[in-house]
Design an enzyme around this catalytic site. Structure first.
Site, PDB file in Angstrom:
ATOM      1  N   CYS A   1       0.199  -7.405  -0.752  1.00 28.01           N
ATOM      2  CA  CYS A   1      -1.035  -6.663  -0.480  1.00 28.01           C
ATOM      3  C   CYS A   1      -2.011  -7.650   0.176  1.00 28.01           C
ATOM      4  O   CYS A   1      -2.059  -8.825  -0.208  1.00 28.01           O
ATOM      5  CB  CYS A   1      -1.601  -6.117  -1.788  1.00 28.01           C
ATOM      6  SG  CYS A   1      -3.216  -5.334  -1.601  1.00 28.01           S
ATOM      7  N   THR A   2      -2.763  -7.124   1.130  1.00 28.57           N
ATOM      8  CA  THR A   2      -3.696  -7.983   1.875  1.00 28.57           C
ATOM      9  C   THR A   2      -4.634  -8.795   0.976  1.00 28.57           C
ATOM     10  O   THR A   2      -5.058  -9.886   1.336  1.00 28.57           O
ATOM     11  CB  THR A   2      -4.590  -7.103   2.768  1.00 28.57           C
ATOM     12  OG1 THR A   2      -5.038  -5.976   2.006  1.00 28.57           O
ATOM     13  CG2 THR A   2      -3.858  -6.648   4.005  1.00 28.57           C
ATOM     14  N   HIS A   3      -4.973  -8.222  -0.181  1.00 31.83           N
ATOM     15  CA  HIS A   3      -5.992  -8.846  -1.032  1.00 31.83           C
ATOM     16  C   HIS A   3      -5.460  -9.964  -1.919  1.00 31.83           C
ATOM     17  O   HIS A   3      -6.224 -10.801  -2.382  1.00 31.83           O
ATOM     18  CB  HIS A   3      -6.637  -7.790  -1.924  1.00 31.83           C
ATOM     19  CG  HIS A   3      -7.503  -6.803  -1.200  1.00 31.83           C
ATOM     20  ND1 HIS A   3      -7.064  -6.072  -0.117  1.00 31.83           N
ATOM     21  CD2 HIS A   3      -8.798  -6.442  -1.406  1.00 31.83           C
ATOM     22  CE1 HIS A   3      -8.046  -5.291   0.308  1.00 31.83           C
ATOM     23  NE2 HIS A   3      -9.111  -5.495  -0.455  1.00 31.83           N
TER      24      HIS A   3
ATOM     25  N   GLU B   1     -12.357  -7.504  -4.272  1.00 37.40           N
ATOM     26  CA  GLU B   1     -13.548  -7.147  -3.483  1.00 37.40           C
ATOM     27  C   GLU B   1     -14.826  -7.466  -4.254  1.00 37.40           C
ATOM     28  O   GLU B   1     -15.862  -7.761  -3.656  1.00 37.40           O
ATOM     29  CB  GLU B   1     -13.483  -5.678  -3.041  1.00 37.40           C
ATOM     30  CG  GLU B   1     -12.284  -5.455  -2.132  1.00 37.40           C
ATOM     31  CD  GLU B   1     -12.445  -4.366  -1.100  1.00 37.40           C
ATOM     32  OE1 GLU B   1     -13.442  -3.642  -1.147  1.00 37.40           O
ATOM     33  OE2 GLU B   1     -11.545  -4.242  -0.241  1.00 37.40           O
TER      34      GLU B   1
ATOM     35  N   CYS C   1      -1.765  -4.379   7.138  1.00 34.37           N
ATOM     36  CA  CYS C   1      -1.802  -3.659   5.866  1.00 34.37           C
ATOM     37  C   CYS C   1      -0.384  -3.496   5.305  1.00 34.37           C
ATOM     38  O   CYS C   1       0.503  -2.951   5.978  1.00 34.37           O
ATOM     39  CB  CYS C   1      -2.421  -2.284   6.133  1.00 34.37           C
ATOM     40  SG  CYS C   1      -2.511  -1.235   4.690  1.00 34.37           S
ATOM     41  N   ASN C   2      -0.184  -3.954   4.088  1.00 37.50           N
ATOM     42  CA  ASN C   2       1.141  -3.823   3.466  1.00 37.50           C
ATOM     43  C   ASN C   2       1.529  -2.363   3.278  1.00 37.50           C
ATOM     44  O   ASN C   2       2.690  -1.992   3.427  1.00 37.50           O
ATOM     45  CB  ASN C   2       1.145  -4.510   2.097  1.00 37.50           C
ATOM     46  CG  ASN C   2       1.336  -5.997   2.206  1.00 37.50           C
ATOM     47  OD1 ASN C   2       2.451  -6.496   2.058  1.00 37.50           O
ATOM     48  ND2 ASN C   2       0.276  -6.727   2.477  1.00 37.50           N
ATOM     49  N   THR C   3       0.552  -1.541   2.928  1.00 32.34           N
ATOM     50  CA  THR C   3       0.839  -0.125   2.686  1.00 32.34           C
ATOM     51  C   THR C   3       1.281   0.557   3.990  1.00 32.34           C
ATOM     52  O   THR C   3       2.295   1.256   4.020  1.00 32.34           O
ATOM     53  CB  THR C   3      -0.413   0.569   2.097  1.00 32.34           C
ATOM     54  OG1 THR C   3      -0.802  -0.130   0.917  1.00 32.34           O
ATOM     55  CG2 THR C   3      -0.143   2.014   1.768  1.00 32.34           C
TER      56      THR C   3
ATOM     57  N   ASP D   1      -5.891  -2.854   9.676  1.00 36.31           N
ATOM     58  CA  ASP D   1      -5.700  -2.764   8.225  1.00 36.31           C
ATOM     59  C   ASP D   1      -6.513  -1.569   7.736  1.00 36.31           C
ATOM     60  O   ASP D   1      -7.381  -1.063   8.455  1.00 36.31           O
ATOM     61  CB  ASP D   1      -6.179  -4.059   7.550  1.00 36.31           C
ATOM     62  CG  ASP D   1      -6.069  -3.980   6.028  1.00 36.31           C
ATOM     63  OD1 ASP D   1      -5.042  -3.483   5.536  1.00 36.31           O
ATOM     64  OD2 ASP D   1      -7.014  -4.382   5.319  1.00 36.31           O
ATOM     65  N   SER D   2      -6.268  -1.185   6.501  1.00 35.55           N
ATOM     66  CA  SER D   2      -7.030  -0.086   5.913  1.00 35.55           C
ATOM     67  C   SER D   2      -8.488  -0.486   5.670  1.00 35.55           C
ATOM     68  O   SER D   2      -9.331   0.366   5.456  1.00 35.55           O
ATOM     69  CB  SER D   2      -6.397   0.329   4.587  1.00 35.55           C
ATOM     70  OG  SER D   2      -6.321  -0.794   3.725  1.00 35.55           O
TER      71      SER D   2
ATOM     72  N   TYR E   1      -5.635   3.033   1.421  1.00 34.71           N
ATOM     73  CA  TYR E   1      -4.416   3.711   1.871  1.00 34.71           C
ATOM     74  C   TYR E   1      -3.387   3.710   0.726  1.00 34.71           C
ATOM     75  O   TYR E   1      -2.506   4.549   0.686  1.00 34.71           O
ATOM     76  CB  TYR E   1      -3.789   2.958   3.059  1.00 34.71           C
ATOM     77  CG  TYR E   1      -4.470   3.130   4.399  1.00 34.71           C
ATOM     78  CD1 TYR E   1      -5.734   3.713   4.528  1.00 34.71           C
ATOM     79  CD2 TYR E   1      -3.837   2.696   5.561  1.00 34.71           C
ATOM     80  CE1 TYR E   1      -6.337   3.856   5.770  1.00 34.71           C
ATOM     81  CE2 TYR E   1      -4.424   2.836   6.804  1.00 34.71           C
ATOM     82  CZ  TYR E   1      -5.670   3.411   6.917  1.00 34.71           C
ATOM     83  OH  TYR E   1      -6.252   3.539   8.157  1.00 34.71           O
ATOM     84  N   GLY E   2      -3.549   2.747  -0.174  1.00 33.84           N
ATOM     85  CA  GLY E   2      -2.526   2.486  -1.199  1.00 33.84           C
ATOM     86  C   GLY E   2      -2.318   3.581  -2.221  1.00 33.84           C
ATOM     87  O   GLY E   2      -1.354   3.544  -2.982  1.00 33.84           O
TER      88      GLY E   2
HETATM   89  N1  DGL Z   1      -4.630  -3.143   2.742  1.00 32.07           N
HETATM   90  C1  DGL Z   1      -3.913  -2.525   1.635  1.00 32.07           C
HETATM   91  C2  DGL Z   1      -2.552  -3.185   1.500  1.00 32.07           C
HETATM   92  O1  DGL Z   1      -2.330  -4.289   1.933  1.00 32.07           O
HETATM   93  C3  DGL Z   1      -4.704  -2.641   0.337  1.00 32.07           C
HETATM   94  C4  DGL Z   1      -5.916  -1.740   0.268  1.00 32.07           C
HETATM   95  C5  DGL Z   1      -5.587  -0.261   0.353  1.00 32.07           C
HETATM   96  O2  DGL Z   1      -5.075   0.329  -0.631  1.00 32.07           O
HETATM   97  O3  DGL Z   1      -5.781   0.314   1.410  1.00 32.07           O
HETATM   98  O4  DGL Z   1      -1.662  -2.586   0.949  1.00 32.07           O
END
Ligand code: DGL
Length: 285
Positions: free
Chosen positions: A183-185, A151, A72-74, A9-10, A41-42
């Site tokens: 998104c992971t969060h 976060e 990571c979704n991105t 993941d990012s 990464y987003g």
């Molecule tokens: N992990 C990223 C996602 O799931 C979120 C955080 C980022 O922007 O890197 O898209």
């Protein structure tokens, strides 16, 4: 097969996916890499996200992984093609499992997706949903402020509620009956989002769906570990930011220990294209 599963993941948000994998596949050894030095990464371009994703995958290939999970979704939205074309191990992203679940659950064919700017702009979820359900209407909303709020640990805080109330009206107006937490969060905000959207809207945690997809892929490829867990899970990050353990533990749902910071810069300098056995040599870093 005793080889580990690699997950990247990012940052540490991908631990929401790890949590689901631990639950569903307790005998599998997991090796996690969180690119905490280069998050987010987003907000980055496709070109850069692809490069980062390939580098993250290369790091994990050192551990002789049997499958790669793009938590990571991105990265799943923008770099799946390059990863699928480059690796000789199965690669599972979070977008297709999330899209499949939404298609199964929607009754009115109106599906919402929330995620980072890059994820929403890529229309990755829209594409995968409409491939499976051509009459589906998909409404995307980028919610860039949610990552820092999660976060910060403000899961049910008035600031987070107000922020969500700014982001979600379009979804409510369009009467989506299914909302993908892309998104992971966002799984950490599930309760708060549910309250705002109402109980009639089904929320999809793409991490949970991904864990089910990973299990399926392991079974289909005869890769599942049928004996005891071969070793402890390992967590690597490219930087240890402040409050790291506290935030990580929140994502994982239990104490996060065993975390090792790697000198990723050095790894990248040393890396020669095509060095790893199961990485075809046509990738440029
Ligand atoms: N992990 C990223 C996602 O799931 C979120 C955080 C980022 O922007 O890197 O898209």
């Amino acid at each position: 097969m005793k080889k580990p599963i690699g997950i990247f993941d990012s940052g540490i948000g991908g631990l929401t996916v790890v949590k689901q994998l631990m639950h569903l596949l307790p005998n599998e050894q997991l090796i996690y890499f969180g690119d905490t030095a280069r998050i987010p990464y987003g907000t980055k371009s496709k070109r850069l996200i692809e490069r980062y994703a390939v580098e993250d995958a290369k790091f994990l290939l050192q551990y002789d992984i049997k499958a790669l999970v793009v938590a990571c979704n991105t990265a799943s939205s923008l770099a799946m093609d390059v990863l699928l074309n480059s690796l000789d191990v199965p690669v599972i992203g979070v977008v297709i499992p999330g899209a499949e679940a939404a298609v199964k659950l929607t009754c009115n064919n109106k599906i919402g997706v929330i995620g980072t700017i890059a994820t929403i702009n890529s229309k990755s979820y829209t594409l995968q949903i409409q491939k499976r359900l051509s009459e589906a209407q998909v409404f995307g909303q980028a919610c860039p402020l949610l990552v820092p709020l999660v976060e910060e640990g403000w899961l049910d805080d008035e600031v987070t509620i107000l922020t969500l109330k700014k982001y979600l009206p379009e979804m409510i107006k369009e009467q989506v009956d299914t909302l993908i937490l892309g998104c992971t969060h966002y799984p950490l905000l599930e309760k708060t989002i549910q309250k705002i959207m109402g109980d009639h809207v089904r929320l999809i945690d793409s991490g949970k769906e991904t864990a089910k997809a990973v299990k399926q892929v392991l079974i289909e490829n005869n890769l599942i570990n049928r004996s005891d867990k071969p070793g402890p899970d390992k967590f690597f990050v490219s930087d240890i930011p402040m409050k790291f353990e506290e935030i990580g533990s929140r994502f994982l749902g239990k104490t996060l220990d065993n975390v090792e910071r790697v000198d990723f810069e050095r790894f990248l300098v040393k890396l020669e294209p095509g060095r790893m056995n199961n990485l075809r040599s046509n990738i440029e870093v």
